[in-house]
Enzyme design. Structure first.
Site: not given
Length: 145
Positions: A48-50, A55
């Site tokens: 989810g990041h990203f 990252v």
């Protein structure tokens, strides 16, 4: 003194997916410690990041610094089996470079002050010789209840 992942897991309570120190490269008891975290795309935060451009979250870089400092505390005290290390404050956290899968985070933590059960640290993360993050933080050592 190199400390491998097996001994790290004896020194601090963190486990996958939240164990963020892979190896200790150098330790100077009651002074400083250096370690690494190998960042891989298989870590859950990257879903989810990203998704399009993974990252490493800055807060996890600070957590890696704090975990390395907790290892320094454990080794300096001789043991923390009957103690817990709690993060009390984070000051002046700055993020200067993107950290992504494939990078190795070189983490360095230094004891700035220690009074009774309160320890203050300065810490940095570098990647390929570039400053990625820096922070000061305070931790408290408490007896387990």
């Amino acid at each position: 003194m190199i400390i491998d992942i097996t001994e790290i897991m004896d020194l601090i309570p963190h486990r996958y997916p939240f164990l963020l120190v892979d190896r200790v490269l150098e330790i100077d008891l009651n002074k400083s410690i250096k370690g690494i975290k190998n960042v891989t795309v298989n870590e859950p935060q990257f879903t989810g990041h990203f998704p399009a451009r993974p990252v490493m979250p800055g807060v996890l870089m600070v957590e890696a610094m704090a975990q390395l400092a907790a290892i320094l505390v454990a080794k300096s005290l001789g043991s923390t089996k009957n103690k817990e290390v709690f993060l009390m404050a984070i000051e002046n956290a700055k993020f200067r470079r993107i950290v992504q899968p494939g990078d190795t985070m070189y983490i360095h933590a230094t004891i700035d002050q220690q009074r009774a059960n309160v320890w203050k640290f300065s810490s940095t993360v570098t990647v390929e010789g570039e400053m990625a993050a820096e922070s000061k933080f305070t931790a408290m050592i408490k007896d387990k209840s």
